[in-house]
Design an enzyme around this catalytic site. Structure first.
Site, short mmCIF file in Angstrom:
data_model
loop_
_atom_site.label_atom_id
_atom_site.label_comp_id
_atom_site.label_asym_id
_atom_site.label_seq_id
_atom_site.Cartn_x
_atom_site.Cartn_y
_atom_site.Cartn_z
N PHE B 116 -0.20 -12.41 -57.70
CA PHE B 116 -1.59 -12.00 -57.60
C PHE B 116 -1.71 -10.58 -58.10
CE2 PHE B 116 -5.65 -13.25 -55.86
CZ PHE B 116 -5.50 -14.61 -55.78
N GLN B 249 -16.27 -3.95 -54.51
CA GLN B 249 -15.39 -4.52 -55.52
C GLN B 249 -16.13 -5.51 -56.41
OE1 GLN B 249 -11.96 -7.35 -54.50
NE2 GLN B 249 -11.00 -5.54 -55.35
N HIS B 251 -15.36 -8.46 -58.85
CA HIS B 251 -14.26 -9.34 -59.24
C HIS B 251 -14.42 -9.66 -60.71
CE1 HIS B 251 -11.56 -12.70 -59.49
NE2 HIS B 251 -11.16 -12.50 -58.25
N LEU B 261 -17.17 -17.57 -58.26
CA LEU B 261 -15.86 -16.98 -58.51
C LEU B 261 -14.85 -17.95 -59.11
CD1 LEU B 261 -14.65 -14.15 -57.85
CD2 LEU B 261 -13.31 -15.38 -56.16
N GLU B 264 -8.57 -15.10 -59.01
CA GLU B 264 -7.52 -14.38 -59.72
C GLU B 264 -6.27 -15.25 -59.84
OE1 GLU B 264 -7.59 -10.39 -58.32
OE2 GLU B 264 -5.42 -10.28 -58.44
N ARG B 295 -8.20 -5.43 -59.68
CA ARG B 295 -9.52 -5.90 -60.08
C ARG B 295 -10.41 -4.83 -60.68
NH1 ARG B 295 -10.33 -9.81 -54.85
NH2 ARG B 295 -8.88 -11.36 -55.63
N HIS B 362 -18.26 -8.67 -55.29
CA HIS B 362 -17.36 -9.54 -54.57
C HIS B 362 -17.06 -9.09 -53.15
CE1 HIS B 362 -14.28 -12.52 -54.15
NE2 HIS B 362 -13.31 -11.65 -54.00
N ARG B 403 -9.77 -3.17 -53.06
CA ARG B 403 -8.93 -4.12 -52.33
C ARG B 403 -8.09 -4.93 -53.31
NH1 ARG B 403 -9.42 -9.64 -51.06
NH2 ARG B 403 -11.51 -9.79 -51.92
C1 LIG Z 1 -15.51 -16.49 -53.62
C2 LIG Z 1 -14.60 -15.62 -52.82
C3 LIG Z 1 -13.22 -15.75 -52.95
C4 LIG Z 1 -12.37 -14.97 -52.21
N1 LIG Z 1 -11.02 -15.14 -52.37
C5 LIG Z 1 -10.18 -14.41 -51.62
C6 LIG Z 1 -8.79 -14.59 -51.72
O1 LIG Z 1 -8.30 -15.42 -52.47
N2 LIG Z 1 -7.98 -13.85 -50.96
C7 LIG Z 1 -8.48 -12.95 -50.09
O2 LIG Z 1 -7.70 -12.33 -49.41
N3 LIG Z 1 -9.80 -12.75 -49.97
C8 LIG Z 1 -10.66 -13.45 -50.71
N4 LIG Z 1 -12.00 -13.25 -50.59
C9 LIG Z 1 -12.51 -12.30 -49.60
C10 LIG Z 1 -12.51 -12.91 -48.23
O3 LIG Z 1 -12.69 -14.28 -48.32
C11 LIG Z 1 -13.61 -12.38 -47.34
O4 LIG Z 1 -13.66 -11.03 -47.40
C12 LIG Z 1 -13.35 -12.78 -45.92
O5 LIG Z 1 -13.26 -14.17 -45.85
C13 LIG Z 1 -14.41 -12.29 -44.98
O6 LIG Z 1 -14.25 -12.92 -43.72
P1 LIG Z 1 -15.11 -12.52 -42.49
O7 LIG Z 1 -14.60 -13.29 -41.35
O8 LIG Z 1 -15.15 -11.07 -42.38
O9 LIG Z 1 -16.59 -12.96 -42.86
P2 LIG Z 1 -17.25 -14.36 -43.20
O10 LIG Z 1 -16.29 -15.42 -43.40
O11 LIG Z 1 -18.21 -14.08 -44.29
O12 LIG Z 1 -18.04 -14.72 -41.89
C14 LIG Z 1 -19.19 -14.05 -41.49
C15 LIG Z 1 -19.65 -14.70 -40.21
O13 LIG Z 1 -20.60 -13.87 -39.60
C16 LIG Z 1 -21.70 -14.61 -39.19
N5 LIG Z 1 -22.85 -13.74 -39.20
C17 LIG Z 1 -23.29 -12.94 -40.19
N6 LIG Z 1 -24.38 -12.29 -39.80
C18 LIG Z 1 -24.63 -12.66 -38.54
C19 LIG Z 1 -25.63 -12.34 -37.58
N7 LIG Z 1 -26.60 -11.49 -37.87
N8 LIG Z 1 -25.59 -12.93 -36.39
C20 LIG Z 1 -24.62 -13.83 -36.08
N9 LIG Z 1 -23.66 -14.16 -36.94
C21 LIG Z 1 -23.67 -13.57 -38.16
C22 LIG Z 1 -21.78 -15.74 -40.17
O14 LIG Z 1 -22.39 -16.84 -39.57
C23 LIG Z 1 -20.30 -16.02 -40.42
O15 LIG Z 1 -19.84 -16.92 -39.46
C24 LIG Z 1 -12.88 -14.02 -51.32
C25 LIG Z 1 -14.25 -13.88 -51.19
C26 LIG Z 1 -15.11 -14.66 -51.93
C27 LIG Z 1 -16.58 -14.46 -51.79
#
Ligand SMILES: Cc1cc2nc3c(=O)[nH]c(=O)nc-3n(C[C@H](O)[C@H](O)[C@H](O)COP(=O)(O)OP(=O)(O)OC[C@H]3O[C@@H](n4cnc5c(N)ncnc54)[C@H](O)[C@@H]3O)c2cc1C
Ligand code: HEM
Ligand code: SF4
Ligand code: F3S
Ligand code: FES
Lengths: 155, 599, 130, 260
Positions: B116, B249, B251, B261, B264, B295, B362, B403
């Site tokens: 990666f 970031q 991407h 997306l 990578e 990135r 991203h 990141r």
């Molecule tokens: C397309 C894509 C590909 C990616 N690929 C990778 C990868 O290969 N490797 C890697 O390490 N990272 C990757 N990332 C980054 C990584 O996936 C995310 O940064 C990470 O999953 C974020 O997780 P999280 O739990 O913080 O938030 P999320 O999974 O976004 O969850 C947010 C949660 O908060 C809740 N929420 C939001 N606002 C409120 C509110 N006001 N009240 C109540 N609940 C709320 C939502 O319901 C949801 O359940 C990728 C990101 C994207 C977009």
């Protein structure tokens, strides 16, 4: 607030339906019923196709069917067993099939029960009736006025 | 109004929220509030992998991983946090495996690993296989696995509950040096039940923010429609600072025009980028690791190719990701989903045609500042008892100014777990903080304003205009002029926002209303990001100032901290912009001194 | 619970329509079977009664009905085999659509000779007299 | 480890069409949406919306256009917008699909495109249904790994073949397109439904799991796998291309194999 640990609060709100799936019965009835449908189906193909062939295709087809034809067949134990198996398998197969259909479409437990009771009684009656007819059948009933099979000795 | 009482309330059910819930749920009375059904969270969109120095396929160790993280973040990373993450990465992956995550396997049956961007062996010598993965659906598997384990542990979810406010109280306290300050304390949250439109108050000893990112401030983004930075916005409005918000970031490989997306991992598996001349241009920008450079570098190189007229397509506005030299069977095995995206959404067949791509917004490197135990800070070093943050909403900071790929899935698992444990532990010893008087007052006022405002402005239009200006002026290349343009635009948008009309006046499932509320967060965050970007007169990681193209360690080797402060009025200086006060926070160094960042 | 808006027809494909066909033919056959056992039972009552009733089967309208019934049985039977193949043959689910075309082809192959023979008998006897 | 790939060429000749290309076509579409809002009326109604859309637009974009420009009260769920979160399963032209994965140009735009909520789950408002019954069934099949063996210090080993065995059913995003396309589920809402079976399959055939028997027992229920009539609606509807009917067949065989 919900007391049930897993359910989200949505499930006790007024608009949510209640889930009444009863606990697993622990029996494998549905599995055997399912299996039976397949086994009986395969056997029924032979029985029914044979039946249809003999009754509709051979000789004069449907026009040959009359009391004598039936009597002639049931004088032979082979056809007795054949028809008996067909009767039982087809009835059980069909009854179980219709039972499934009732389960599918009758949503309320009461309706389900009523319909199934009617179904089972009807099926039982038919199976018993059919069996009796095959076994207690007398190919040369006394006093018959029409064409009896040729092996009947005229009384 | 209903009041619920829990030891721990977790806001958000993405990877970070659910990882925390699994820990906290087994230790304390825990509720998870989420605006989406847990499995809809955007963690499920993550594709490529999650890094850990398992050394399953080649020599590796957590120390190299730390170095890559620090260097990848252009030395703005807090190195103590990076060490924690890299060290605990191994356990985090094993935890997931034990929970049932179906990783791809090596022929020996171990968890397979792949390359990666930015992950190297022995401090940058060569790319290393460090990313544990499950095809190109690693995030999906993580999200599902965590949800499955929440089901296993009977975690209590409140689905489609929008948290709109954090309840804190402030008390006077004295520091060791005798100065008096206002200590914030956590009392709970206010949430809005989407189904009924009712407000619910959750009183809690601990609250964990895990609401994910804020990608929707941009137009072209890989983020979901629902990633509107609610957690950051709520915290900010409560006087909690936001750290390093200028670092967003981009991407490199989003589907051109759509932003969807393409991981990578595609380049990890051998795909390469080409310009309109068919040239593999990354050879010029990062001679050693080429297409697998971090990135920020790749995204900038792509944008530069387009700027210099070597873009492809009718408008010469994208470059190409070439997979055609890879075996179709290999593509199917390793990259099934992203190739399907290319087919579905662009009608391109990746076996035979290169795929049009362009950088897409991203990931927010910045967020709610926390220490390594995920406790939220109210200033540079004062912890708010009972308040925790983990995941994309938080800034620990392990990502610094950029990141590395796969480090976010790692972040949510490592710090999600830490947050769950810490929050439960705290809740078991602490008492409830008395709810403030009229706890729902602010939320009621907010909603009433949005509901009753009747100026005819459309939420969607303001949002679109905001996203357009952010894409045009706050993206890969930034200048003082472009940033000031954004701020001027935002001032107009804010005025328009005060005159919006929400058409749906009902109570049930009023998403129209909530989109308006979310737009409020987006505007707020866009402003914070821009102000912080304007302030940072250097180029570092994801933040590239054309007017200051060099990294300036002397003046800017420090985190930025943005506070809401209505006392700050408009002066056209970089230091203070209406309503936002900027401070700084030192970066934590342990073993790596800043070096020039070359790949 | 709010009332559900009445749904429109789901646009299923081969799999769904073949199941609809299987279900309808199954019920039709079952109902016929009930009647058929009853009428056959008349042999127990008296040969005359039986022959009288069976006579009803011999007019052309009933002849067509019988053709329909046979068509139903043949479809149900062959499709039943298809279902069994889906259940037990590894590649059954993958080829379910092809299997259905197979069922329909077999059905046609069976029905054509049957219809020729059956309808000739039905109509020749009716028009030609006995 | 996999074989090292040959280093690709630094420069290649690009096909001509990648340098140039035409405009994206636009066209007019009419969405015919089944509206329902119990706060207004207990009756559902059809409503038509007409707009101009682009060749790369999806049904979700059209719904957004309606919501954002014409009628803000139109309500539907969505999040990721590219077919991975499972929010927006709905009935489009009579079939269950994800709105974000259905391109307008692939539909017949000369006629109105009908959009309705998925069947068999209580409708809450417009295209939003109550998903709780669906998740209830999911939770009942023990959708989590159960391992009774002693915990190894590192990961459990699993061969690539064993991993491959259940790959298909790990792809499920719980969108309910399958379950709500199933004729049995429409009329007998108690049926576990294909999605629950898919998620049970995911664990039953995972070599690391020890609770397969219990799951088979659960699905041997009268509302379990035997309810499936192999109508394939689920398989056709699944946006992840999961061979659902096949998976159900495998579970049936597993139950048979264990009892006989
Ligand atoms: C397309 C894509 C590909 C990616 N690929 C990778 C990868 O290969 N490797 C890697 O390490 N990272 C990757 N990332 C980054 C990584 O996936 C995310 O940064 C990470 O999953 C974020 O997780 P999280 O739990 O913080 O938030 P999320 O999974 O976004 O969850 C947010 C949660 O908060 C809740 N929420 C939001 N606002 C409120 C509110 N006001 N009240 C109540 N609940 C709320 C939502 O319901 C949801 O359940 C990728 C990101 C994207 C977009
Ligand atoms: C000729 C050979 C036959 C074969 C091979 C056959 C096969 C089958 C099979 C495999 C099923 C199960 C379908 C499923 O589980 O989805 C079935 C269902 C059924 N069969 Fe038959 N069958 C035959 C004859 C009959 C007869 C004679 C009757 C009537 C008495 C009948 C009535 C039914 C009914 C009512 C169903 C239920 C349909 C449903 O649930 O949709 N079948 N058949
Ligand atoms: S099996 Fe397919 S259709 Fe069913 S819920 Fe899962 S992803 Fe959706
Ligand atoms: S639609 Fe239903 S009947 Fe079986 S094949 Fe799929 S579960
Ligand atoms: S919006 Fe996520 S699947 Fe369609």
């Amino acid at each position: 607030m919900s007391t049930n640990a897993i359910a989200s609060p949505r499930s006790d709100s007024a608009q949510s339906p209640k889930y009444t799936r009863s606990k697993s019965s622990g029996s494998s009835f549905e599995m055997f019923a399912w299996l039976f449908m397949r086994l009986s189906g395969v056997i029924l193909i032979v029985l029914i196709f044979g039946h249809l062939f003999v009754n509709l295709m051979v000789g004069e087809g449907i026009h040959a069917i009359d009391f004598g034809f039936v009597a002639g067949k049931w004088a032979d134990p082979f056809w007795q067993v054949w028809d008996l198996a067909m009767l039982w398998l087809a009835m059980l197969h069909g009854t179980n099939g219709v039972r499934t259909i009732i389960n599918d479409y009758a949503e309320r437990a009461g309706t389900r029960l009523t319909l199934k009771t009617v179904l089972f009684i009807a099926s039982a009656v038919i199976i018993v009736l059919g069996t009796l007819v095959i076994f207690t059948f007398d190919p040369c009933p006394p006093g018959a006025v029409i064409d009896l099979p040729s092996f009947c000795t005229v009384p | 109004m209903q009041v619920h009482k829990y030891d721990v309330v977790i806001v958000g059910a993405g990877g970070a929220g659910m990882r925390a819930a699994i820990e906290s749920g087994q230790r304390a009375h825990t509720a998870v509030l989420t605006k989406l059904y847990p499995t809809r969270s955007h963690t499920g969109a993550a594709q490529g992998g999650m890094c850990a120095a398992l050394a399953n396929v080649e020599e590796d160790n957590w120390e190299w991983h730390t170095f890559d993280t620090v260097k990848g973040g252009d030395y703005l990373v807090d190195q103590d946090a990076a060490e924690v993450m890299a060290k605990e990465a191994i356990e985090a992956v094993i935890d997931l495996e034990k929970m049932g995550l179906p990783f791809n396997r090596t022929p020996e049956g171990r968890i397979d690993q792949r390359r990666f961007g930015g992950h190297t062996r022995d401090h940058g010598k060569a790319p290393v296989r460090r990313a544990c993965y499950a095809a190109d659906r690693t995030g999906h598997m993580i999200l599902q696995t965590l949800y499955q384990n929440c089901v296993k542990h009977n975690v209590e979810f409140y689905n489609e509950y929008y948290v709109l406010d954090l309840l804190t109280v402030e008390e006077e306290a004295t520091r060791e040096d005798g100065t008096v300050y206002l200590q914030k304390k956590t009392a709970g949250v206010v949430s809005y039940d989407l189904a009924t439109g009712e407000l619910h108050i959750f009183q809690a000893k601990s609250v964990i923010l895990a609401t994910g990112g804020a990608g929707k401030v941009f137009k072209t983004t890989s983020n979901a429609h629902t990633l509107t930075g609610d957690g950051m916005g709520i915290a900010f409005r409560k006087g909690i600072p936001l750290e390093d918000m200028e670092f967003f970031q981009f991407h490199p490989t989003g589907l051109a025009g759509l932003g969807i997306l393409l991981s990578e991992a595609a380049r990890g598996e051998g795909a390469i980028l080409r310009n309109s001349e068919g040239e593999r241009f990354m050879e010029r920008y990062a001679p050693t690791i080429k297409d697998l450079a971090p990135r920020d570098i790749v995204a900038r190189s792509m944008a530069n190719e387009v700027r210099e007229g070597r873009g492809c397509g009718p408008n010469k506005d994208y470059v190409l990701l070439d997979l055609t030299h890879l075996e179709p069977a290999h593509i199917d095995a390793k990259l099934p989903d992203i190739t399907e995206f290319a087919r579905t959404y662009l009608g391109v067949e990746p076996y035979t045609e290169p795929v049009p791509v362009f950088p897409t917004a991203h990931y927010a490197m910045g967020g709610v500042p926390t220490n390594i135990t995920t406790e939220v800070l109210q200033d540079n070093d004062t912890v708010i008892p009972g308040l925790y943050a983990a995941g994309e909403v938080a800034c620990v900071s392990v990502h610094g100014s950029n990141r590395l790929g796969t480090n976010s899935l790692l972040d949510i698992n490592v710090f999600g777990k830490r947050a769950g444990i810490a929050a439960a532990k705290y809740a078991l010893t602490a008492d409830f903080v008395e709810l403030p008087e009229n706890p729902e007052a602010d939320t009621v006022a907010l909603l009433d304003h949005v509901r009753k405002s009747d100026g005819g402005e459309k939420v969607a239009l303001i949002r679109k205009d905001l996203q357009d200006t952010m894409d045009a002026n706050m993206q890969v290349f930034r200048t003082a002029d472009s940033l000031n343009k954004v701020l001027a635009d935002i001032a107009v948008f804010e005025e328009r926002y005060s005159r919006i009309t929400v058409q749906d006046k009902g109570k049930r499932f009023n998403l129209d209303l909530l989109e308006a509320v979310e737009l409020g967060f987006l505007l707020e965050l866009a402003k914070v990001m821009t102000v912080a970007a304007l302030h940072r007169q250097e180029s570092r990681g994801g933040h590239y100032r054309e007017d200051f193209p060099e990294r300036d360690d002397e003046n800017f080797m420090k985190h930025s901290m943005a506070y809401l402060d209505s006392g700050v009025t408009v002066e056209n200086s970089a230091e203070s912009i209406a309503g936002i006060r900027l401070g700084t926070k030192p970066v934590v160094f342990t073993r790596y001194q800043p070096m020039v960042r070359k790949y | 619970m709010p009332t559900k808006p009445a749904g429109t027809l789901y646009r299923g494909r081969e799999g769904m329509w073949s199941w609809v066909g299987h279900r309808i033919t199954g019920v039709v056959i079952f109902i016929f079977l009930l009647v058929h056992v009853l009428d056959t039972s008349l042999v127990r009552v008296s040969p005359e009664a039986y022959t009288a009733v069976i006579g009803a089967y011999k007019n052309p309208i009933m002849g067509l009905g019988e053709a329909g019934l046979v068509a139903a049985i043949v479809f149900h039977a062959f499709n039943g085999l298809r279902i069994i193949a889906i259940d037990f043959w590894k590649k059954g689910p993958k080829y379910q659509r092809q299997l259905l075309w197979g069922v329909l082809a077999l059905w046609a192959v069976t029905m054509i000779p049957f219809l020729i023979r059956h309808l000739t008998i039905v109509f020749s006897n009716f028009f030609g007299g006995h | 480890m996999e074989t090292e790939l040959p280093e690709p060429a630094s420069k290649i000749e690009l096909p001509a069409h990648l340098g140039g290309g035409g405009e994206i076509p636009t066209f007019d579409v009419t969405l015919r949406v089944r509206r329902y809002n119990p706060e207004v009326s207990e009756e559902s109604t059809w409503e038509n919306f007409t707009m101009t859309m682009y060749g790369t637009d999806r049904v979700l974009d059209a719904l957004h256009k309606v919501k954002w420009e014409q009628d803000g009260s139109l309500t539907f769920r969505r999040s990721c917008a590219h077919g991975v979160c499972g929010s927006d399963a709905m009935r489009i032209n009579g079939r269950n699909r994800l709105a974000c994965k259905t391109l307008l140009k692939d539909l017949d735009t000369s006629k109105p495109i009908t959009v309705e909520p998925i069947k068999g789950l209580p409708v809450e408002k417009d295209l939003i249904v109550d998903m709780e019954p669906f998740f209830q069934s999911f939770r009942e099949v023990m959708p989590f790994l159960v391992n009774r063996g002693h915990e190894p210090a590192k990961e459990r080993l699993q061969s690539a073949e064993d991993r491959e065995r259940f790959d298909d059913t790990t792809k499920c995003i719980l969108c309910a397109a399958c379950t709500s396309s199933c004729p049995v589920f429409w009329t007998d809402g108690q049926y576990f439904g294909p999605a629950a079976i898919v998620n049970a399959h995911r664990f039953i055939f995972d070599s690391r799991d020890d609770a397969g028997d219990m799951r088979l027992e659960i699905l041997n229920d009268k509302e379990g796998v035997w309810r499936c009539r192999t109508t394939f609606n689920c398989t056709e509807a699944c946006p992840r291309g999961i061979q659902i009917t096949q998976a159900i067949a495998e579970v049936k065989q597993a139950i048979l194999g264990r009892s006989i």
